[in-house]
Design an enzyme around this catalytic site. Structure first.
Site, PDB file in Angstrom:
ATOM      1  N   HIS A 225      20.192 -10.683  -5.645  1.00 60.46           N
ATOM      2  CA  HIS A 225      19.277  -9.829  -4.874  1.00 60.46           C
ATOM      3  C   HIS A 225      19.584  -8.346  -5.107  1.00 60.46           C
ATOM      4  CE1 HIS A 225      22.474  -8.709  -2.059  1.00 60.46           C
ATOM      5  NE2 HIS A 225      22.847  -9.992  -2.108  1.00 60.46           N
ATOM      6  N   GLU A 301      24.429 -17.269   0.858  1.00 59.45           N
ATOM      7  CA  GLU A 301      25.749 -16.723   0.581  1.00 59.45           C
ATOM      8  C   GLU A 301      26.804 -17.374   1.482  1.00 59.45           C
ATOM      9  OE1 GLU A 301      28.016 -15.787  -1.204  1.00 59.45           O
ATOM     10  OE2 GLU A 301      27.542 -13.698  -1.692  1.00 59.45           O
TER      11      GLU A 301
END
Length: 421
Positions: A225, A301
Site C-alpha cells: 500500500h 498486516e
C-alpha cells in the site's frame, strides 16, 4: 587400524506448496568412481520444504549405516539446503520446534566426527532432487516410491572433490563386497532400458523457465500500500491499531501504480487486505483498470499488540525484553497479545493457497502489507524466518511470485519502485 571408508551422501527434499505434498530423496555415492551405492526416497504427506530436507538427510545417513554397519566411515553430506547444512554444521541455531528433533535424529546416526556438510547449488544436486520428485509424483498417484522405477542415477556424471581418496580396505566380504551386492541388486531391479522421464511435474521449475505443458501459472503481483502518516515516521502499524488512511503522498503513489498497471495491461483481478490503506490503494488501481476489488482477510498486516503506533526506539525503551525475544523467534508475539510471525505465516499460507487455486492461469494484483509480502517471498524461496529482517519493501513497491501447476513458485520481482520515479 582399518582406514575409514569415504562416502558421499547427497540429499534433498521438496514440498509442492510449502507446506504441501512433500517427499525426499537421498543417495550414497562412491567417490572413487561416482557410482551409486544406495538410493532412498519417500512420500511423506503434507510437510514443509525444511522438514522434507531433514528427512532426506536422515535417510541418507541411515543408508550409510545399513551399508557399512561395522566399518569406520568418513561421510561428506552435500545438500542444496543452506538451512540444513548450516544448522548441522553448528553455525546456525535451530529455533523451529519441528526442526530440533529431526536435527537430533540426524546427528545420532553416525559419530559426529565422521560427518561433514557442504552446501552445493541446486543444479549439482540433481540425483537427490530427482528422487525427491519421483517420491512426490508417486504420492500424487496414491503410491509410494518404487526403487525399481528410479531413473535418478542416470543423471550426467558428477564431479566430487574429496581430499586424497583412498581405496577401501578390509578383508574380502567386508564393506566393499557389501556395497557391490547393493549395487548389483539395484541394477538387477531396474529395467534393462529406461525411457526418459516425461512427467512435467518431475523436476522443479527454476528461474523464469517452465515446461510448456505446465500451462500458465497463477501470477500474484504483490503491491504494498501507499504511505500513511505513520509510514515516514517508521511506526508499527498493523491490524490492531488505528487503521490509518493514505496520506497525500500515498494517494499519489497509488495513482502512479495504477498508471503503471494500466500501461502493462496484465492485471486481471484485484484482491486487497481489509485495512483501509490497502483498500484505498487497490481502489485507485481498480478505478483505472475498470475492475472490482475482492477482500481477503488473510492479507491483513500483523497485529503488533501494544506496539501499535510506536516507533522501534519507543518499543525498545518500553518493552525491550519482549522486543528482543520477538526478534529472535518467529514464535514470539509482540507485547499485549499481538501475532507472532509464525501465526502470520500460517494465515498468509492459507490465503496464498486459496488465491493460487482461484487465479490459476491468471494474473492477480494483491494489495497488502510488509509482513504478508515478505512472508510470501520467504515461503517461495524456502528461506528461514529470519530472512524477513533482510528484505526491504518500500511503500507502493511491486513484487511478483508465479505459482505453477506442479506447486513450485518462482520469484519474478522484488521491491520494484520504478513506477514511482
Amino acid at each position: 587400524m582399518t582406514a575409514p571408508r569415504r562416502l558421499v551422501v547427497e540429499a534433498d527434499g521438496g514440498s509442492r506448496g510449502n507446506p504441501g505434498p512433500a517427499g525426499y530423496g537421498a543417495c550414497v555415492i562412491d567417490p572413487l568412481d561416482g557410482g551409486t551405492l544406495a538410493e532412498a526416497a519417500e512420500y511423506i504427506g503434507v510437510a514443509t520444504n525444511n522438514v522434507a530436507e531433514y528427512k532426506g538427510l536422515i535417510a541418507g545417513l541411515k543408508a550409510v549405516k545399513e551399508l557399512f554397519p561395522d566399518t569406520p566411515v568418513e561421510v561428506r553430506v552435500r545438500m542444496d539446503s543452506k538451512l540444513v547444512v548450516e544448522q548441522m554444521s553448528g553455525r546456525w541455531k535451530i529455533k523451529h520446534p519441528d526442526m530440533k528433533p529431526l536435527a537430533a535424529e540426524a546427528a545420532g546416526i553416525l559419530p559426529a566426527s565422521s560427518v561433514t556438510y557442504e552446501w552445493i547449488p541446486r543444479a549439482q544436486n540433481k540425483h537427490a532432487d530427482r528422487l525427491a520428485n519421483e517420491a512426490m509424483d508417486a504420492g500424487r498417484r496414491g503410491e509410494q516410491w518404487d526403487p525399481a522405477a528410479s531413473t535418478a542415477d542416470m543423471e550426467t556424471t558428477r564431479t566430487l572433490v574429496l581430499p586424497e581418496p583412498q581405496p577401501p580396505s578390509g578383508p574380502p566380504g567386508d564393506a566393499a563386497a557389501g556395497a557391490a551386492k547393493v549395487r548389483a541388486a539395484m541394477a538387477a531391479a531396474r529395467p534393462a532400458t529406461a525411457a526418459p522421464r516425461t512427467d512435467p511435474a518431475a523436476a522443479p521449475q527454476v528461474g523464469w523457465g517452465r515446461a510448456a505443458d505446465l500451462g500458465a501459472p497463477a501470477t500474484l503481483v504483490l503491491l504494498r500500500h501507499g504511505e500513511t502518516a505513520l509510514t515516514p515516521e517508521k511506526r508499527f502499524s498493523g491490524s490492531g491499531g488505528s487503521d490509518p488512511e493514505l496520506s497525500e503522498t500515498g494517494r499519489h503513489q497509488a495513482a502512479c501504480a495504477a498508471e503503471a498497471f494500466a500501461a502493462r495491461g496484465t492485471v486481471q483481478d484485484i484482491v486487497s487486505s481489509p485495512l483501509r490503506r490497502c483498500r484505498e490503494t487497490a481502489q485507485a488501481v481498480a478505478d483505472r483498470l475498470g475492475l472490482e476489488v475482492r477482500i481477503e482477510e488473510g492479507l491483513r498486516e500483523t497485529d503488533f499488540g501494544v506496539w501499535e503506533g510506536l516507533t522501534f526506539a519507543e518499543v525498545s525503551e518500553r518493552h525491550g525484553a519482549d522486543l528482543t525475544t520477538w526478534l529472535a523467534s518467529p514464535d514470539a508475539a509482540p507485547t499485549g497479545g499481538g501475532e507472532s510471525f509464525a501465526e502470520v505465516a500460517e494465515r498468509v499460507s492459507a490465503a496464498r493457497d486459496r488465491l493460487v487455486a482461484r487465479y490459476a492461469g491468471r494474473t492477480a494484483l494483491l494489495v497488502t502489507h510488509v509482513t504478508p509480502i515478505k512472508t510470501l517471498v520467504r515461503l517461495a524461496l524456502g528461506a528461514p524466518p529470519e530472512s524477513l529482517f533482510r528484505m526491504e519493501l518500500s511503500p507502493a513497491s511491486v513484487s511478483t511470485v508465479a505459482y505453477y501447476a506442479d506447486g513450485n513458485p518462482s520469484l519474478r520481482l522484488l521491491n520494484d519502485t520504478s513506477h514511482l520515479r
